[in-house]
Design an enzyme around this catalytic site. Structure first.
Site, mmCIF file in Angstrom:
data_model
loop_
_atom_site.group_PDB
_atom_site.id
_atom_site.type_symbol
_atom_site.label_atom_id
_atom_site.label_comp_id
_atom_site.label_asym_id
_atom_site.label_seq_id
_atom_site.Cartn_x
_atom_site.Cartn_y
_atom_site.Cartn_z
ATOM 1 N N PRO A 1 0.769 -1.064 -0.130
ATOM 2 C CA PRO A 1 -0.061 -0.011 0.035
ATOM 3 C C PRO A 1 0.885 1.195 -0.072
ATOM 4 O O PRO A 1 0.748 2.261 -0.866
ATOM 5 C CB PRO A 1 -0.891 -0.097 1.131
ATOM 6 C CG PRO A 1 -1.266 -1.768 1.539
ATOM 7 C CD PRO A 1 0.351 -2.261 1.085
ATOM 8 N N ASP A 2 1.943 1.212 0.879
ATOM 9 C CA ASP A 2 2.628 2.612 1.022
ATOM 10 C C ASP A 2 3.364 2.833 -0.462
ATOM 11 O O ASP A 2 3.313 3.883 -0.881
ATOM 12 C CB ASP A 2 3.968 2.389 1.926
ATOM 13 C CG ASP A 2 3.489 2.755 3.296
ATOM 14 O OD1 ASP A 2 3.104 4.066 3.530
ATOM 15 O OD2 ASP A 2 3.556 2.037 4.197
ATOM 16 N N LYS A 3 3.933 1.653 -1.088
ATOM 17 C CA LYS A 3 4.692 1.902 -2.310
ATOM 18 C C LYS A 3 3.727 2.229 -3.568
ATOM 19 O O LYS A 3 4.035 3.100 -4.388
ATOM 20 C CB LYS A 3 5.694 0.768 -2.517
ATOM 21 C CG LYS A 3 6.753 0.817 -1.445
ATOM 22 C CD LYS A 3 7.775 -0.145 -1.694
ATOM 23 C CE LYS A 3 7.380 -1.499 -1.584
ATOM 24 N NZ LYS A 3 8.535 -2.477 -1.618
#
Length: 402
Positions: free
Chosen positions: A168-170
């Protein structure tokens, strides 16, 4: 040819991974990214483990090609300085929790007072609205809420599992970077400055729907998830290690049965068509695994390749950097950092034919560029000295301001 985003300036208020990765994509493509950090500590990832000469690998891998300025935003002069930096920027990116930017005086309206046509970007975890909007968020929580953990488990009945990388972050970083570029193009065509909202939850659900949510696509005819996926992945054990094998088309399926010396599988009605093979995926993969376990990885990779079956070895992180495919494409490069020494990093994935070498300037020391950034914003030397001496800004502790 200049780099694609040469001439654009980005005021980067983000920390951790999603925002810094987004702005690093822009920096890698030539934008002048000003990373605004708090004096003393800076971005939290500066404090992460795996460090050399005071620089963490996490910070280095998400902040190259940027300039760093340290401002105390609780100090009126520090906040004023930030707005002057924004006034000479094309993009303003923040990843505070919804409502925080407004509370500290950096909401869209406040920034547009000094930069009317700026691209204002808000990156959040769960989105700007709803019962989760103000909750603290980390990658595992988004994997859970988005359904990704359930999908990784293989079926609704299986134990959910996290993907062992912060998808999710990347992913949010890449979505935000693309959206910023699109907004800059729209502005160049007369569209004015836009406010881009990107949440980790939005990014992951959108990402999943293209391949993992077919069972939920037809309204009124939802499929039980156990029919739509397998609890077995496409990593197979051999006598010497692991390989991956993936087949989709009829031709690839036939080639697999030839390579594995199992032509009788083609007569099995469970595997007659692509749809049949999907509906009976567990049985098909179990048979494949049993066969591949009978010989070594090298034998199977050679034989599968001979028959045109898509396959690859499963590499460890150490093996990856030495693999001939990675080396042939110069995917991993070595550079020298002025503080951290010799670094190994992945090059920017997008390659532009008109640009021979993309920049690979190392991530900055905290406040390394405070003076140059403030000068770009219109401050003279005496005013910069006053900001630093008054505590509104911090200079480079390893440079002239030590």
């Amino acid at each position: 040819m200049k780099q694609p985003l040469n001439g654009y300036r980005v005021c980067d208020m983000t920390a951790m991974i999603s925002g810094p990765l987004a702005t690093m994509q822009l920096a890698d493509q030539g934008a002048d990214v000003i990373k605004v950090e708090r004096p003393g500590s800076g971005d939290y990832t500066r404090l992460a483990s795996n460090r050399r000469a005071g620089m963490s690998a996490s910070f280095l891998n998400n902040n190259r090609n940027k300039r760093s300025i340290a401002l105390d935003l609780k100090h009126p002069e520090g906040l004023a300085a930030l707005k002057r930096v924004a006034a000479v920027s094309d993009v303003f990116v923040q990843n505070f929790r919804p409502g925080v930017a407004e509370r500290i005086g950096l909401g869209e309206d406040a920034i547009r007072e000094v930069a009317p046509d700026i691209i204002y970007v808000s990156i959040s975890g769960f989105g700007a609205n709803g019962p989760y909007a103000a909750k603290p968020v980390y990658d595992p929580l988004v994997q859970a809420l988005s359904g990704l953990a359930s999908i990784q488990g293989g079926s609704d009945e299986a134990r959910p599992r996290l993907v062992r990388t912060i998808v999710p972050d990347k992913l949010t970083g890449y979505v935000a970077a693309q959206a910023i570029t699109a907004a800059l193009l729209a502005r160049a065509n007369g569209g004015g400055g836009q406010h881009i909202h990107v949440s980790m939850l939005d990014a992951v659900i959108d990402f999943l729907w293209h391949s993992d949510m077919n069972s939920q696509t037809f309204v009124g005819a939802d499929m039980d998830q156990w029919q739509a996926a397998s609890f077995i992945d496409l990593i197979y054990q051999t006598t010497t290690g692991y390989i991956s094998v993936a087949v989709q088309t009829d031709a690839e399926w036939q080639a697999l049965t030839e390579a594995l010396d199992t032509p009788h599988w083609r007569d099995d009605p469970r595997f007659a068509t692509p749809a049949d093979r999907q509906d009976n995926i567990d049985a098909r993969l179990e048979l494949t695994q049993a066969r591949l376990r009978e010989a070594d990885a090298e034998y199977w990779l050679d034989r599968l390749t001979e028959y045109g079956v898509p396959c690859a070895p499963v590499l460890t992180r150490s093996e990856l950097v030495e693999h001939p495919q990675i080396r042939a494409n110069d995917i991993v490069l070595e550079t020298d950092h002025e503080t951290a020494g010799r670094l190994r990093q992945a090059r920017p994935a997008a390659r532009f034919s008109g640009v021979e070498d993309m920049p690979m300037r190392g991530a900055p020391r905290l406040a390394a560029d405070t003076r140059s950034v403030l000068a770009d914003a219109g401050y003279d030397e005496s005013a910069i000295d006053a900001l630093i001496n008054g505590g509104a800004a911090a200079g480079d502790l390893n440079g002239d301001d030590e």
